[in-house]
Scaffold this motif. Structure first.
Motif, mmCIF file in Angstrom:
data_model
loop_
_atom_site.group_PDB
_atom_site.id
_atom_site.type_symbol
_atom_site.label_atom_id
_atom_site.label_comp_id
_atom_site.label_asym_id
_atom_site.label_seq_id
_atom_site.Cartn_x
_atom_site.Cartn_y
_atom_site.Cartn_z
ATOM 1 N N CYS A 41 2.678 3.063 6.445
ATOM 2 C CA CYS A 41 2.286 4.402 6.902
ATOM 3 C C CYS A 41 2.019 4.339 8.397
ATOM 4 C CB CYS A 41 1.040 4.873 6.142
ATOM 5 S SG CYS A 41 0.463 6.510 6.625
ATOM 6 N N ASP A 42 2.833 5.014 9.177
ATOM 7 C CA ASP A 42 2.696 4.989 10.636
ATOM 8 C C ASP A 42 1.541 5.850 11.149
ATOM 9 O OD1 ASP A 42 4.849 3.267 10.825
ATOM 10 O OD2 ASP A 42 6.301 4.890 11.112
ATOM 11 N N GLY A 44 -1.525 6.209 9.912
ATOM 12 C CA GLY A 44 -2.855 5.714 9.559
ATOM 13 C C GLY A 44 -2.714 4.724 8.427
ATOM 14 N N ARG A 45 -3.610 4.798 7.461
ATOM 15 C CA ARG A 45 -3.563 3.923 6.289
ATOM 16 C C ARG A 45 -3.417 4.782 5.040
ATOM 17 N NH1 ARG A 45 -4.667 -1.869 7.338
ATOM 18 N NH2 ARG A 45 -5.459 -1.827 9.438
ATOM 19 N N LEU A 46 -2.575 4.330 4.126
ATOM 20 C CA LEU A 46 -2.399 4.997 2.843
ATOM 21 C C LEU A 46 -2.584 3.945 1.768
ATOM 22 C CD1 LEU A 46 -1.617 7.613 1.322
ATOM 23 C CD2 LEU A 46 0.760 6.798 1.394
ATOM 24 N N LYS A 47 -3.580 4.170 0.907
ATOM 25 C CA LYS A 47 -3.816 3.206 -0.169
ATOM 26 C C LYS A 47 -4.070 3.927 -1.472
ATOM 27 C CE LYS A 47 -8.781 2.550 0.702
ATOM 28 N NZ LYS A 47 -9.804 1.572 1.104
ATOM 29 N N LEU A 85 2.137 6.064 -9.994
ATOM 30 C CA LEU A 85 2.068 6.471 -8.595
ATOM 31 C C LEU A 85 2.308 5.272 -7.676
ATOM 32 C CD1 LEU A 85 1.647 8.722 -6.565
ATOM 33 C CD2 LEU A 85 -0.826 8.358 -6.768
ATOM 34 N N ARG A 86 1.745 4.101 -8.017
ATOM 35 C CA ARG A 86 1.976 2.881 -7.244
ATOM 36 C C ARG A 86 3.473 2.555 -7.202
ATOM 37 N NH1 ARG A 86 -0.693 -0.502 -10.004
ATOM 38 N NH2 ARG A 86 -2.632 -0.388 -8.824
ATOM 39 N N ASP A 87 4.124 2.625 -8.352
ATOM 40 C CA ASP A 87 5.564 2.345 -8.415
ATOM 41 C C ASP A 87 6.362 3.317 -7.541
ATOM 42 O OD1 ASP A 87 4.997 0.288 -10.183
ATOM 43 O OD2 ASP A 87 5.610 1.422 -11.972
ATOM 44 N N ALA A 92 9.213 4.419 -2.372
ATOM 45 C CA ALA A 92 9.418 5.361 -1.272
ATOM 46 C C ALA A 92 9.046 4.773 0.088
ATOM 47 C CB ALA A 92 8.612 6.636 -1.521
ATOM 48 N N TYR A 93 7.934 4.030 0.149
ATOM 49 C CA TYR A 93 7.407 3.594 1.441
ATOM 50 C C TYR A 93 7.324 2.075 1.613
ATOM 51 C CZ TYR A 93 6.019 8.461 1.760
ATOM 52 O OH TYR A 93 6.036 9.815 1.797
ATOM 53 N N GLY A 94 7.269 1.346 0.522
ATOM 54 C CA GLY A 94 7.081 -0.095 0.581
ATOM 55 C C GLY A 94 5.604 -0.450 0.670
ATOM 56 N N GLN A 95 5.228 -1.526 0.014
ATOM 57 C CA GLN A 95 3.842 -1.989 0.053
ATOM 58 C C GLN A 95 3.610 -2.824 1.308
ATOM 59 O OE1 GLN A 95 2.379 -3.999 -3.441
ATOM 60 N NE2 GLN A 95 3.207 -2.471 -4.830
ATOM 61 N N SER A 96 2.406 -2.699 1.861
ATOM 62 C CA SER A 96 2.030 -3.519 3.009
ATOM 63 C C SER A 96 0.917 -4.503 2.671
ATOM 64 C CB SER A 96 1.614 -2.638 4.191
ATOM 65 O OG SER A 96 0.501 -1.844 3.851
ATOM 66 N N GLY A 97 0.364 -4.418 1.462
ATOM 67 C CA GLY A 97 -0.670 -5.366 1.062
ATOM 68 C C GLY A 97 -1.424 -4.898 -0.161
#
Length: 175
Positions: A41-42, A44-47, A85-87, A92-97
């Motif tokens: 997410c450019d 901010g943060r999306l978790k 939703l995680r899947d 769509a965006y890829g996981q970053s951690g």
């Protein structure tokens, strides 16, 4: 957008801090297991935070990675299907951690006191001082410092990075 003032500090032990936190609060603590998945997410943060009861909450936030109290702007949306939703967000965006933790939550006035045991990192204190619309950030910063002092946490223990960033800095074990 709601906002709060946050601090994060490395602590020796959640167990040592629990009695101090309990002494300044009127309510029993809440024990929470959290599984946070972060997405690219450019802005901010999306978790996505998933709970053991099968529910979750999608959280978008913006805050700096500075040490000490910092302002955080956020918005949330609850979900009854966090795994799906995680899947979807991963595709769509890829996981970053990913961060897994056991959180003990105390409430002191408008401040949430989090005692976190973070898988792979250790124990931390997080404070979130909920701010009123138009209220100066300095009021929340002062409140955070006062609670830190009551809990015996020093400014030298403050951490600027998010858990997901700290985990990303750990050396990778070689096979």
């Amino acid at each position: 957008m709601p906002r709060n003032i946050e601090i994060k500090a490395r602590i020796e032990s959640v167990q040592k801090l629990k009695p101090l936190a309990a002494a300044i609060t009127d309510e029993a603590p809440v024990e929470i297991l959290q599984d946070d998945t972060f997405f690219q997410c450019d802005a901010g943060r999306l978790k996505l935070r998933a709970f053991v009861d099968g529910t979750g909450v999608l959280i978008f936030y913006q805050r700096s990675n500075a040490q000490g109290p910092k302002e955080s702007f956020y918005t949330t949306a609850t979900t009854q299907v966090p795994d799906a939703l995680r899947d979807t967000l991963s595709l769509a965006y890829g996981q970053s951690g990913r961060v897994k933790k056991h959180r003990t939550l105390f409430t002191f006035g408008r401040t949430r006191i989090h005692l976190d045991s973070v898988e792979g990192l250790g124990d931390y204190l997080e404070l979130e001082v909920m701010m009123a619309d138009g209220e100066a950030s300095e009021a929340g910063e002062q409140e955070a410092y006062e609670i830190m002092a009551r809990l015996g946490v020093q400014k030298s223990q403050l951490v600027g990075a998010a858990y997901v960033d700290l985990l990303g800095r750990l050396p990778v074990a070689q096979a």
